[in-house]
Motif scaffolding. Structure first.
Motif, PDB file in Angstrom:
ATOM      1  N   LEU A  54       0.838  -1.207   0.000  1.00  0.00           N
ATOM      2  CA  LEU A  54       0.000   0.000   0.000  1.00  0.00           C
ATOM      3  C   LEU A  54       0.872   1.257   0.000  1.00  0.00           C
ATOM      4  O   LEU A  54       0.609   2.199  -0.752  1.00  0.00           O
ATOM      5  N   ASP A  55       1.908   1.254   0.827  1.00  0.00           N
ATOM      6  CA  ASP A  55       2.815   2.405   0.875  1.00  0.00           C
ATOM      7  C   ASP A  55       3.540   2.601  -0.453  1.00  0.00           C
ATOM      8  O   ASP A  55       3.690   3.731  -0.933  1.00  0.00           O
ATOM      9  N   SER A  56       3.983   1.505  -1.058  1.00  0.00           N
ATOM     10  CA  SER A  56       4.669   1.585  -2.347  1.00  0.00           C
ATOM     11  C   SER A  56       3.728   2.097  -3.436  1.00  0.00           C
ATOM     12  O   SER A  56       4.104   2.949  -4.253  1.00  0.00           O
ATOM     13  N   LEU A  57       2.510   1.595  -3.444  1.00  0.00           N
ATOM     14  CA  LEU A  57       1.523   2.045  -4.435  1.00  0.00           C
ATOM     15  C   LEU A  57       1.161   3.508  -4.227  1.00  0.00           C
ATOM     16  O   LEU A  57       0.957   4.244  -5.193  1.00  0.00           O
ATOM     17  N   ALA A  58       1.112   3.944  -2.982  1.00  0.00           N
ATOM     18  CA  ALA A  58       0.834   5.356  -2.703  1.00  0.00           C
ATOM     19  C   ALA A  58       2.005   6.227  -3.148  1.00  0.00           C
ATOM     20  O   ALA A  58       1.803   7.294  -3.743  1.00  0.00           O
ATOM     21  N   ALA A  59       3.228   5.768  -2.902  1.00  0.00           N
ATOM     22  CA  ALA A  59       4.414   6.523  -3.323  1.00  0.00           C
ATOM     23  C   ALA A  59       4.456   6.667  -4.841  1.00  0.00           C
ATOM     24  O   ALA A  59       4.910   7.688  -5.361  1.00  0.00           O
ATOM     25  N   GLY A  60       3.957   5.660  -5.558  1.00  0.00           N
ATOM     26  CA  GLY A  60       3.925   5.706  -7.018  1.00  0.00           C
ATOM     27  C   GLY A  60       2.701   6.420  -7.579  1.00  0.00           C
ATOM     28  O   GLY A  60       2.558   6.539  -8.792  1.00  0.00           O
ATOM     29  N   GLY A  61       1.796   6.863  -6.702  1.00  0.00           N
ATOM     30  CA  GLY A  61       0.637   7.617  -7.156  1.00  0.00           C
ATOM     31  C   GLY A  61      -0.568   6.773  -7.536  1.00  0.00           C
ATOM     32  O   GLY A  61      -1.608   7.294  -7.912  1.00  0.00           O
ATOM     33  N   ARG A  62      -0.452   5.466  -7.421  1.00  0.00           N
ATOM     34  CA  ARG A  62      -1.577   4.596  -7.787  1.00  0.00           C
ATOM     35  C   ARG A  62      -2.677   4.624  -6.734  1.00  0.00           C
ATOM     36  O   ARG A  62      -3.841   4.441  -7.038  1.00  0.00           O
ATOM     37  N   LEU A  63      -2.301   4.824  -5.474  1.00  0.00           N
ATOM     38  CA  LEU A  63      -3.249   4.967  -4.375  1.00  0.00           C
ATOM     39  C   LEU A  63      -2.919   6.248  -3.629  1.00  0.00           C
ATOM     40  O   LEU A  63      -1.805   6.760  -3.729  1.00  0.00           O
ATOM     41  N   ARG A  64      -3.890   6.732  -2.857  1.00  0.00           N
ATOM     42  CA  ARG A  64      -3.597   7.874  -1.997  1.00  0.00           C
ATOM     43  C   ARG A  64      -4.117   7.572  -0.598  1.00  0.00           C
ATOM     44  O   ARG A  64      -5.239   7.097  -0.431  1.00  0.00           O
ATOM     45  N   PRO A  65      -3.261   7.807   0.399  1.00  0.00           N
ATOM     46  CA  PRO A  65      -3.672   7.542   1.772  1.00  0.00           C
ATOM     47  C   PRO A  65      -4.689   8.578   2.248  1.00  0.00           C
ATOM     48  O   PRO A  65      -4.607   9.747   1.890  1.00  0.00           O
ATOM     49  N   GLU A  66      -5.641   8.102   3.048  1.00  0.00           N
ATOM     50  CA  GLU A  66      -6.634   9.009   3.626  1.00  0.00           C
ATOM     51  C   GLU A  66      -7.176   8.403   4.916  1.00  0.00           C
ATOM     52  O   GLU A  66      -7.825   7.352   4.888  1.00  0.00           O
ATOM     53  N   ASN A  67      -6.861   9.047   6.025  1.00  0.00           N
ATOM     54  CA  ASN A  67      -7.363   8.632   7.337  1.00  0.00           C
ATOM     55  C   ASN A  67      -7.099   7.164   7.650  1.00  0.00           C
ATOM     56  O   ASN A  67      -7.996   6.439   8.079  1.00  0.00           O
ATOM     57  N   GLY A  68      -5.883   6.703   7.434  1.00  0.00           N
ATOM     58  CA  GLY A  68      -5.519   5.335   7.758  1.00  0.00           C
ATOM     59  C   GLY A  68      -5.960   4.294   6.746  1.00  0.00           C
ATOM     60  O   GLY A  68      -5.800   3.103   6.963  1.00  0.00           O
ATOM     61  N   ALA A  69      -6.535   4.737   5.631  1.00  0.00           N
ATOM     62  CA  ALA A  69      -6.977   3.836   4.572  1.00  0.00           C
ATOM     63  C   ALA A  69      -6.454   4.376   3.243  1.00  0.00           C
ATOM     64  O   ALA A  69      -5.748   5.379   3.213  1.00  0.00           O
TER      65      ALA A  69
END
Length: 81
Positions: A54-69
């Motif tokens: 999840l962290d890797s996907l967020a770092a790559g812009g595929r996901l974005r973290p929001e309130n622990g999800a």
């Protein structure tokens, strides 16, 4: 926003990242943010592995973290599940 290169090719994702992304996308289609626990339950992967993905996907812009999800990152394509 991540650079366009980081979002170009899904083939650059590991098998675990792809499984995590697909689970997060399925939850997002149902308008649910994806938590590590939910994704671990859906994929059968250990929660620590899911968190790293999840962290890797967020770092790559595929996901974005929001309130622990996590929610899907910016994209210009539709999803059908």
């Amino acid at each position: 926003m991540p650079d366009e290169k980081s979002l170009e090719d899904a083939q650059e994702m590991t098998t675990a990242e792809l499984a995590v992304y697909e689970a997060a996308a399925a939850l997002n289609v149902k308008e649910q943010p994806a938590t590590a626990a939910e994704v671990a339950g859906m994929t059968g992967l250990p929660e620590d592995t899911v968190r790293r993905c999840l962290d890797s996907l967020a770092a790559g812009g595929r996901l974005r973290p929001e309130n622990g999800a996590y929610l899907l990152g910016d994209h210009d394509w539709g999803l059908e599940y």
